[in-house]
Design an enzyme around this catalytic site. Structure first.
Site, PDB file in Angstrom:
ATOM      1  N   TYR A 114       0.856  -1.181   0.000  1.00  0.00           N
ATOM      2  CA  TYR A 114       0.000   0.000   0.000  1.00  0.00           C
ATOM      3  C   TYR A 114       0.894   1.234   0.000  1.00  0.00           C
ATOM      4  O   TYR A 114       1.444   1.621   1.017  1.00  0.00           O
ATOM      5  CB  TYR A 114      -0.917  -0.015   1.225  1.00  0.00           C
ATOM      6  CG  TYR A 114      -1.786   1.203   1.392  1.00  0.00           C
ATOM      7  CD1 TYR A 114      -2.465   1.768   0.318  1.00  0.00           C
ATOM      8  CD2 TYR A 114      -1.952   1.786   2.643  1.00  0.00           C
ATOM      9  CE1 TYR A 114      -3.261   2.882   0.470  1.00  0.00           C
ATOM     10  CE2 TYR A 114      -2.759   2.890   2.818  1.00  0.00           C
ATOM     11  CZ  TYR A 114      -3.410   3.442   1.736  1.00  0.00           C
ATOM     12  OH  TYR A 114      -4.206   4.545   1.894  1.00  0.00           O
ATOM     13  N   ASP A 154      -2.608  -1.381  -3.881  1.00  0.00           N
ATOM     14  CA  ASP A 154      -2.948  -0.002  -4.193  1.00  0.00           C
ATOM     15  C   ASP A 154      -1.632   0.771  -4.232  1.00  0.00           C
ATOM     16  O   ASP A 154      -1.083   1.125  -3.190  1.00  0.00           O
ATOM     17  CB  ASP A 154      -3.886   0.549  -3.112  1.00  0.00           C
ATOM     18  CG  ASP A 154      -4.212   2.009  -3.312  1.00  0.00           C
ATOM     19  OD1 ASP A 154      -3.756   2.612  -4.309  1.00  0.00           O
ATOM     20  OD2 ASP A 154      -4.918   2.577  -2.453  1.00  0.00           O
ATOM     21  N   HIS A 268     -12.558   1.183  -3.875  1.00  0.00           N
ATOM     22  CA  HIS A 268     -11.766   0.445  -4.858  1.00  0.00           C
ATOM     23  C   HIS A 268     -12.551  -0.777  -5.318  1.00  0.00           C
ATOM     24  O   HIS A 268     -13.454  -1.251  -4.623  1.00  0.00           O
ATOM     25  CB  HIS A 268     -10.438  -0.045  -4.257  1.00  0.00           C
ATOM     26  CG  HIS A 268      -9.494   1.046  -3.882  1.00  0.00           C
ATOM     27  ND1 HIS A 268      -8.358   1.327  -4.600  1.00  0.00           N
ATOM     28  CD2 HIS A 268      -9.507   1.930  -2.854  1.00  0.00           C
ATOM     29  CE1 HIS A 268      -7.702   2.333  -4.033  1.00  0.00           C
ATOM     30  NE2 HIS A 268      -8.382   2.709  -2.972  1.00  0.00           N
TER      31      HIS A 268
END
Length: 277
Positions: A114, A154, A268
């Site tokens: 992330y 992500d 998302h």
């Protein structure tokens, strides 16, 4: 005979809230073998209760409680896992988690990561630069460790103009800065590809772009504000970055976009890829 392996990544924006809104139903019907989660924002006990005993769970929480957090959930137990990234004085907790899985006679290394969202000219962006530097240093080591390696998550950067619907309005904002995108040039650039930094590329494959081709998107994140989801004004910031050997085994790629705004359980969408090893 090839061994099928379905791997998915999702930023849950808080896994407990995601399960309240329908993540469990999605997961139960998707046949996922390995799941990478970002923005867990919960405890390991929470993850174990939500996912159930059939999943083996690795979790690296952020230093600040209730922030970030990455996890890997799998049907088979990992043989080894690592969480260190960057220099000793760099806090990457909750943002980088590696694990090795035995798939047939091969070892597949999977990373759930992330990347910081960043904010131009603030300490948040400085932390993002540090993380991208550490990631650039670590990627060749991961590839050397296993020819079948995958970095999921992500990554908070839209690499190309195809990856953001409103790219012209975001060229000076974190997530689409030229300097950020240059990192991705290096990540996916081949050593013999003159388009990327005079041959300085690391050779990873952006599975989503390779599968979709030269088209807009497919987007994986939409702002909660306004009509972004309904008008598909999105960003493609959730990735499968694979080593060439693993990328060559891809048989399907899908972004599980919700049918409607009120059926979303995260801002998302999951990115699900089938590999055949």
């Amino acid at each position: 005979m090839a061994t099928p392996l379905r791997i998915a990544t999702i930023n849950t924006n808080g896994v407990r809230a995601a399960f309240r809104k329908g993540m469990g139903e999605w997961l139960a019907g998707r046949g996922v073998d390995i799941l990478a989660i970002q923005e867990v924002r919960a405890s390991t006990d929470d993850l174990e209760q939500l996912l159930g005993p059939e999943w083996n769970i690795l979790h690296d929480a952020a230093t600040a409680k209730g922030r970030a957090g990455v996890a890997l959930a799998s049907r088979n137990r990992a043989s080894i896992h690592r969480v260190e990234l960057g220099a000793e004085d760099f806090d990457s907790a909750g943002r980088w988690l590696e694990a090795d899985y035995e798939v047939g006679d091969r070892i597949v290394t999977v990373v759930s990561t992330y990347v910081h969202s960043g904010e131009v000219d603030t300490p948040k962006q400085d932390e993002k630069w540090k993380f991208l530097d550490a990631m650039e240093e670590r990627l060749p080591e991961v590839a050397a460790h296993s020819a079948y390696a995958l970095v999921l998550g992500d990554l908070n950067v839209g690499h190309r103009t195809l990856d953001i619907k409103n790219w012209r309005g975001n060229v000076k904002r974190a997530g689409f800065l030229p300097r950020e995108r240059a990192y991705f040039d290096r990540f996916v650039g081949a050593e013999d590809d003159p388009r990327y930094n005079d041959g300085a590329g690391l050779g990873w494959i952006d599975v989503g772009r390779k599968w979709a081709g030269e088209v807009d998107g497919p987007y994986t994140w939409w702002s909660q504000r306004g009509q972004a989801f309904d008008t598909n004004t999105g960003w493609r910031i959730d990735y499968h970055l694979a080593t060439p050997a693993l990328a060559a085994t891809v048989t399907d790629y899908a972004v599980d976009r919700a049918p409607a705004w009120d059926q979303r359980w995260s801002d998302h969408a999951p990115v699900v890829v089938d590999y055949a090893l």
